[in-house]
Design a protein around this motif. Structure first.
Motif, short mmCIF file in Angstrom:
data_model
loop_
_atom_site.label_atom_id
_atom_site.label_comp_id
_atom_site.label_asym_id
_atom_site.label_seq_id
_atom_site.Cartn_x
_atom_site.Cartn_y
_atom_site.Cartn_z
N PHE A 1 0.83 -1.21 0.00
CA PHE A 1 0.00 0.00 0.00
C PHE A 1 0.86 1.26 0.00
O PHE A 1 0.49 2.28 -0.59
CB PHE A 1 -0.99 0.01 1.18
N TYR A 2 2.02 1.18 0.63
CA TYR A 2 2.91 2.34 0.69
C TYR A 2 3.39 2.75 -0.69
O TYR A 2 3.28 3.92 -1.11
CB TYR A 2 4.09 2.00 1.59
N ASN A 3 3.89 1.80 -1.44
CA ASN A 3 4.43 2.12 -2.76
C ASN A 3 3.35 2.34 -3.81
O ASN A 3 3.58 3.04 -4.80
CB ASN A 3 5.40 1.03 -3.22
N THR A 4 2.18 1.76 -3.61
CA THR A 4 1.07 2.08 -4.51
C THR A 4 0.76 3.57 -4.42
O THR A 4 0.61 4.27 -5.43
CB THR A 4 -0.18 1.26 -4.15
N ALA A 5 0.69 4.08 -3.19
CA ALA A 5 0.43 5.50 -2.99
C ALA A 5 1.59 6.35 -3.47
O ALA A 5 1.40 7.38 -4.14
CB ALA A 5 0.16 5.78 -1.51
N LEU A 6 2.82 5.92 -3.17
CA LEU A 6 4.00 6.71 -3.52
C LEU A 6 4.17 6.85 -5.03
O LEU A 6 4.33 7.96 -5.55
CB LEU A 6 5.24 6.07 -2.90
N TYR A 7 4.12 5.73 -5.75
CA TYR A 7 4.34 5.79 -7.19
C TYR A 7 3.16 6.42 -7.92
O TYR A 7 3.32 6.99 -8.99
CB TYR A 7 4.66 4.40 -7.74
N MET A 8 1.96 6.30 -7.33
CA MET A 8 0.82 6.95 -7.95
C MET A 8 0.96 8.47 -7.89
O MET A 8 0.75 9.18 -8.87
CB MET A 8 -0.48 6.52 -7.26
N VAL A 9 1.33 8.98 -6.70
CA VAL A 9 1.42 10.42 -6.51
C VAL A 9 2.66 11.01 -7.16
O VAL A 9 2.60 12.05 -7.82
CB VAL A 9 1.39 10.77 -5.01
N LEU A 10 3.80 10.35 -6.99
CA LEU A 10 5.07 10.95 -7.42
C LEU A 10 5.46 10.67 -8.87
O LEU A 10 6.19 11.45 -9.46
CB LEU A 10 6.20 10.50 -6.50
N THR A 11 4.99 9.57 -9.43
CA THR A 11 5.42 9.24 -10.79
C THR A 11 4.28 9.20 -11.81
O THR A 11 4.46 9.54 -12.97
CB THR A 11 6.16 7.89 -10.85
N TYR A 12 3.08 8.77 -11.38
CA TYR A 12 1.99 8.64 -12.34
C TYR A 12 1.20 9.93 -12.54
O TYR A 12 0.74 10.22 -13.64
CB TYR A 12 1.05 7.51 -11.90
N MET A 13 1.05 10.71 -11.49
CA MET A 13 0.18 11.88 -11.56
C MET A 13 0.53 12.89 -12.66
O MET A 13 -0.35 13.39 -13.34
CB MET A 13 0.12 12.59 -10.20
N PRO A 14 1.83 13.24 -12.85
CA PRO A 14 2.12 14.19 -13.92
C PRO A 14 1.63 13.71 -15.29
O PRO A 14 1.04 14.48 -16.06
CB PRO A 14 3.66 14.29 -13.89
N ALA B 1 -5.92 -0.93 -2.35
CA ALA B 1 -4.62 -1.13 -1.69
C ALA B 1 -4.68 -0.72 -0.23
O ALA B 1 -4.11 -1.38 0.65
CB ALA B 1 -3.54 -0.35 -2.43
N CYS B 2 -5.37 0.37 0.06
CA CYS B 2 -5.43 0.88 1.44
C CYS B 2 -6.32 0.03 2.33
O CYS B 2 -6.09 -0.07 3.54
CB CYS B 2 -5.89 2.33 1.44
N ILE B 3 -7.36 -0.58 1.77
CA ILE B 3 -8.18 -1.51 2.56
C ILE B 3 -7.35 -2.70 3.00
O ILE B 3 -7.40 -3.13 4.17
CB ILE B 3 -9.40 -1.98 1.73
N ILE B 4 -6.54 -3.23 2.09
CA ILE B 4 -5.64 -4.33 2.44
C ILE B 4 -4.63 -3.86 3.49
O ILE B 4 -4.34 -4.56 4.47
CB ILE B 4 -4.90 -4.84 1.18
N GLY B 5 -4.12 -2.64 3.32
CA GLY B 5 -3.17 -2.09 4.28
C GLY B 5 -3.74 -1.94 5.67
O GLY B 5 -3.06 -2.18 6.68
N PHE C 1 4.01 -4.69 -7.00
CA PHE C 1 2.86 -3.81 -6.81
C PHE C 1 3.17 -2.32 -7.00
O PHE C 1 2.36 -1.59 -7.55
CB PHE C 1 2.28 -4.02 -5.41
N GLY C 2 4.32 -1.87 -6.50
CA GLY C 2 4.61 -0.43 -6.53
C GLY C 2 5.04 0.07 -7.90
O GLY C 2 4.40 0.94 -8.49
N GLY C 3 6.13 -0.49 -8.42
CA GLY C 3 6.67 -0.02 -9.68
C GLY C 3 5.75 -0.28 -10.86
O GLY C 3 5.81 0.42 -11.88
N THR C 4 4.87 -1.27 -10.72
CA THR C 4 3.94 -1.57 -11.80
C THR C 4 2.69 -0.69 -11.73
O THR C 4 1.87 -0.73 -12.66
CB THR C 4 3.52 -3.04 -11.75
N THR C 5 2.54 0.07 -10.65
CA THR C 5 1.33 0.90 -10.49
C THR C 5 1.07 1.82 -11.68
O THR C 5 -0.04 1.82 -12.23
CB THR C 5 1.41 1.72 -9.18
#
Length: 484
Positions: A257-270, A415-419, A387-391
């Protein structure tokens, strides 16, 4: 426990601890500057290396190349993690930094597809694999290094400095890419401007290597080394899997759940803002950059409070926040009002900041000193790779298949429900407590008397030691024999 003595307690120097955090975080910033460049140039890289692909699918191919590096991360985590538990944290962290810098410079030198054809994306894949291999040992090693170099009562706050380094690295890459895109324009960026950020990595890597090489080894590792008699005490993969399978699984769940959130916000959002919502490349990068800068004090604040109210409360709060606010945040980003769009992105960034403030101290505390680097590096990178890098890739593909721009929100909530299940039922609170396998660590000698009054509480982790380890004295070697 009656033989537990004052001399058994580790006292760390405040100044050295802060210097350790600063230098390690700076090195981490350089590492993630290199790694972030690719994410922020994903749209441009898709045009340079996959020009014959339909433009609507170029981003998917670019993120596929981004994700391919995560295949090498578990291998790098295994190699560097096991070495880090054998030869020391400091040496490995210096090596990973140099490897990352070299592979990043190499990307900047690769000819385009129009020049050498299919060889261009192949060389890009090779460079990304090397980046992934080096990153496999970097982040877990940095977390381990800081956790073992700080006092028990301030570990959360000081460890959160590592994530400040991550944000600074990502922000620096975003600033550079944004400025170049604005100054040169999209056409020149595709032609040659995209190379410039990658070429800067060389000098930065050598600066980071110099700074890290001047650090001392961690007190916990040095104490363990002094207690070793022979190679029987060196950890093996079989040993880790046999005696530590439970914390391994817990770590994988947290990192998911940590890296799902991290890669979504920091790498996917732009790219999401640009490709899916129709914002200009510069605008999408600026929004992401501002969020990264604004959440830095939130990260430090969450680290500070995690030492006082507990790390689990901080993490659970952020998990619930994402579950409740995930859909509203993405709906806000679909607005035509820039302020509303930015506010939606900031909500996601704030939840991520809570994770970043608490988890860098939580994850190393799951494992005993002898196996900490290796166990953390292996599990962190396996989970990140799956899970993270493939997000970004998975979400970009799902959005493309469904034409539903809310897919990222659903993915994050799941991801956060599982977390919430993992943290709520399986993670022990460790704020203010010694690391597993280590004597209590303080920075003020006045704390020693309090610890001596309750040695069972100070060495709380002894109850978790495997029977075999307790008999052979394997996992608490940095605690003197009179307390074993």
């Amino acid at each position: 426990m009656s033989n537990f003595k004052k001399e058994d307690i580790i006292i760390v120097d405040k100044k050295v601890a802060k210097q350790t955090v600063l230098v390690t975080s700076l090195g981490n910033a350089m590492e993630w500057f290199d790694f972030g460049l690719y994410a922020y140039l994903a749209v441009t890289i898709g045009k340079v290396f996959f020009p014959e692909i339909d433009p609507s699918h170029q981003l998917i191919y670019a993120f596929a190349t981004f994700a391919i590096a995560f295949i090498a991360r578990p291998v790098g985590g295994f190699v560097f993690g096991m070495l880090g538990d054998r030869v020391g944290r400091k040496k490995i962290l210096s090596l990973t930094l140099i490897m990352m810098a070299a592979s990043t410079v190499f990307i900047g030198l690769i000819p385009s597809y129009s020049t050498i054809g299919i060889a261009a994306p192949i060389l890009l894949l090779i460079a990304r694999l090397i980046q992934g291999f080096s990153t496999g040992g970097e982040y877990a090693g940095a977390m381990t290094y800081i956790a073992e170099s700080t006092s028990d009562k301030k570990r959360g706050f000081l460890a959160s400095g590592l994530e400040v380094g991550t944000l600074v690295g990502f922000a620096a890459s975003a600033v550079l890419v944004t400025l170049l895109t604005y100054i040169l324009g999209p056409d020149k960026m595709v032609e040659w401007g995209w190379r410039l950020p990658f070429l800067i990595a060389g000098p930065l890597g050598f600066i980071g290597f110099y700074l890290r090489s001047r650090l001392e080894e961690t007190p916990a590792f040095k104490a363990m080394e002094e207690a070793k008699e022979d190679d029987r005490h060196r950890a093996s993969l079989k040993e880790i899997l046999t005696h530590h399978w439970k914390p391994l699984l817990i770590c994988i769940g947290i990192v998911f759940f940590y890296n799902t959130a991290l890669y979504m916000v920091l790498t996917y959002m732009p790219s999401y803002l640009t490709q899916e919502l129709g914002y200009g490349e510069t605008k999408g990068l600026v929004f992401s950059l501002l969020v990264m800068i604004l959440i830095i004090p939130i990260v430090l604040g969450m680290g500070y409070w995690s030492d006082r109210i507990g790390r689990n409360k901080i993490v659970k709060g952020a998990l619930i926040g994402n579950i409740l606010l995930g859909i509203p945040a993405f709906m806000m980003m679909s607005s035509s009002n820039s302020l509303v769009v930015f506010s939606g992105l900031f909500i996601l960034g704030s939840m991520l900041a809570a994770f970043q403030g608490a988890l860098p101290a939580t994850l190393p505390s799951l494992f005993f000193t002898k196996v900490r680097y290796g166990s953390l590096a292996i599990t962190y990178n396996v989970s990140t790779s799956l899970f993270g890098g493939t997000t970004p890739l998975v979400i970009a593909w799902l959005v493309s298949m469904t034409n539903n721009s809310m897919i990222p929100a659903y993915y994050l909530i799941a991801a956060c429900i599982i977390g919430l299940v993992v943290v709520g039922f399986f993670v022990k609170e460790t704020a203010g407590r010694s690391l597993r396998g280590s004597a209590p660590t303080v920075e003020d000698p006045s704390e020693i008397d309090e610890i001596l009054k309750n040695p069972d509480k100070a060495l709380w982790w002894k109850e978790e030691m495997p029977v075999e380890a307790a008999v052979e004295g394997k996992y608490n070697q940095n605690v003197p024999a009179n307390v074993k």
